[in-house]
Design an enzyme around this catalytic site. Sequence first.
Site, PDB file in Angstrom:
ATOM      1  N   GLU A 119       0.833  -1.199   0.000  1.00  0.00           N
ATOM      2  CA  GLU A 119       0.000   0.000   0.000  1.00  0.00           C
ATOM      3  C   GLU A 119       0.874   1.257   0.000  1.00  0.00           C
ATOM      4  O   GLU A 119       0.589   2.237  -0.694  1.00  0.00           O
ATOM      5  CB  GLU A 119      -0.936   0.014   1.217  1.00  0.00           C
ATOM      6  CG  GLU A 119      -1.805  -1.226   1.398  1.00  0.00           C
ATOM      7  CD  GLU A 119      -2.862  -1.415   0.332  1.00  0.00           C
ATOM      8  OE1 GLU A 119      -2.868  -0.656  -0.664  1.00  0.00           O
ATOM      9  OE2 GLU A 119      -3.702  -2.322   0.473  1.00  0.00           O
ATOM     10  N   TYR A 126       1.804   6.910  -6.829  1.00  0.00           N
ATOM     11  CA  TYR A 126       0.971   8.083  -7.055  1.00  0.00           C
ATOM     12  C   TYR A 126       1.825   9.355  -7.041  1.00  0.00           C
ATOM     13  O   TYR A 126       1.615  10.272  -7.842  1.00  0.00           O
ATOM     14  CB  TYR A 126      -0.119   8.181  -5.993  1.00  0.00           C
ATOM     15  CG  TYR A 126      -1.016   6.976  -5.910  1.00  0.00           C
ATOM     16  CD1 TYR A 126      -1.411   6.295  -7.063  1.00  0.00           C
ATOM     17  CD2 TYR A 126      -1.473   6.499  -4.684  1.00  0.00           C
ATOM     18  CE1 TYR A 126      -2.229   5.183  -6.987  1.00  0.00           C
ATOM     19  CE2 TYR A 126      -2.295   5.397  -4.601  1.00  0.00           C
ATOM     20  CZ  TYR A 126      -2.674   4.727  -5.752  1.00  0.00           C
ATOM     21  OH  TYR A 126      -3.475   3.629  -5.668  1.00  0.00           O
ATOM     22  N   GLU A 218      -3.888  -5.203  -5.528  1.00  0.00           N
ATOM     23  CA  GLU A 218      -5.149  -5.106  -4.810  1.00  0.00           C
ATOM     24  C   GLU A 218      -5.944  -6.404  -4.905  1.00  0.00           C
ATOM     25  O   GLU A 218      -6.693  -6.751  -3.982  1.00  0.00           O
ATOM     26  CB  GLU A 218      -5.986  -3.938  -5.347  1.00  0.00           C
ATOM     27  CG  GLU A 218      -5.339  -2.568  -5.237  1.00  0.00           C
ATOM     28  CD  GLU A 218      -4.980  -2.144  -3.830  1.00  0.00           C
ATOM     29  OE1 GLU A 218      -5.291  -2.862  -2.868  1.00  0.00           O
ATOM     30  OE2 GLU A 218      -4.367  -1.065  -3.679  1.00  0.00           O
ATOM     31  N   HIS A 221      -4.652  -8.522  -2.240  1.00  0.00           N
ATOM     32  CA  HIS A 221      -5.138  -8.018  -0.954  1.00  0.00           C
ATOM     33  C   HIS A 221      -6.593  -8.430  -0.738  1.00  0.00           C
ATOM     34  O   HIS A 221      -6.991  -8.765   0.385  1.00  0.00           O
ATOM     35  CB  HIS A 221      -5.021  -6.496  -0.906  1.00  0.00           C
ATOM     36  CG  HIS A 221      -3.638  -5.989  -1.156  1.00  0.00           C
ATOM     37  ND1 HIS A 221      -3.362  -4.668  -1.427  1.00  0.00           N
ATOM     38  CD2 HIS A 221      -2.437  -6.630  -1.180  1.00  0.00           C
ATOM     39  CE1 HIS A 221      -2.061  -4.509  -1.608  1.00  0.00           C
ATOM     40  NE2 HIS A 221      -1.484  -5.693  -1.476  1.00  0.00           N
TER      41      HIS A 221
END
Length: 340
Positions: A119, A126, A218, A221
Amino acid sequence: MKRKKIYNPSSNESLTDRKIFSGNPHGILNFTKAKYQWALKLWDLMEANTWFPREVDTTDDVRDYNFNLTPAEKRMYDLVWSQLISMDSFQTNNLADNINPYITAPEINAILARQAYEEANHSKSYAVMVEAICDNTDMIYEMEKYDEVLREKNDYISSVYEELAGDVSDEKLLLAMVANQILEGIYFYSGFTSIYALARAGKMLGSAQMIRFIQRDEITHLLIFQNMINSVRKERPDLFSEKIIEKIYDMFEKAGELEIKWGKYITQNQIMGFTDDIITTYIHYLIDQRLTAIGLKAKYGASHPIKWVDDFSKFNDQRSNFFESKVTNYSKGSLSFDDF
């Protein structure tokens, strides 16, 4: 429920006695002895999927952003990063502070720690994208201060985490797992699909490549929390009362409403291939998929309305290799839900 002890040499807990939570762990992580074999498989997969933001070439995206995006597309692009930045920031802290301290299976502690790293790596990606491409970096990072719709979504997500992180009980921890499944499996997808829609039009290909890496993480996850929930169902079927199941459905319904509102807000029905009707159907389809994955009945009976999105997120199907960046040819781990 108390936080687990980091080191507990007086523990006599056997492997068969190990539990997702409320166990009595020794505190030693031994990868050769694990009760939850799915956790070891996911560890290996996550390790094989290791990637770094600098692998993605964003040179052409700078030109696209400045000269080829419409005003509506540029607005959407900025809002997508603002929202994804928020969620990965929440999740990095949430895993370490609110979830892992109460999980009493060492092999699951390990994959949650790995997830927290991933994460944070998304947050780094980003930063790379926003700094290289966007006009106003500070505005994107502080967008929630000025955008009411983003603030509403962030406020709700964070409020759920805060509520479930209070005086922790068995029921609260189960619902916290569901909240994480929702975050990983619902809240990211309007943003992901918006970037893929741009790439489908031949724009922002580097950004879409970055999203492919992030989405692959993701999905692992999501598998972590789906497997945790299903393991708890086997260990503690008493927790899945009618009241709790009703609460789970309510959580998914509220999440769907927020994600549909967000998707419509960022696209304003001006993004080719991602209309308001498609957004609604797609989010309902995702909710049905997530519910059935944890043994509950589908709520909407929705069919997948935009299967081209799945092609964009693939790594191992060379027929759908839309991106020519070198990272598409790396030998990374592949995903198969059948393994879990």
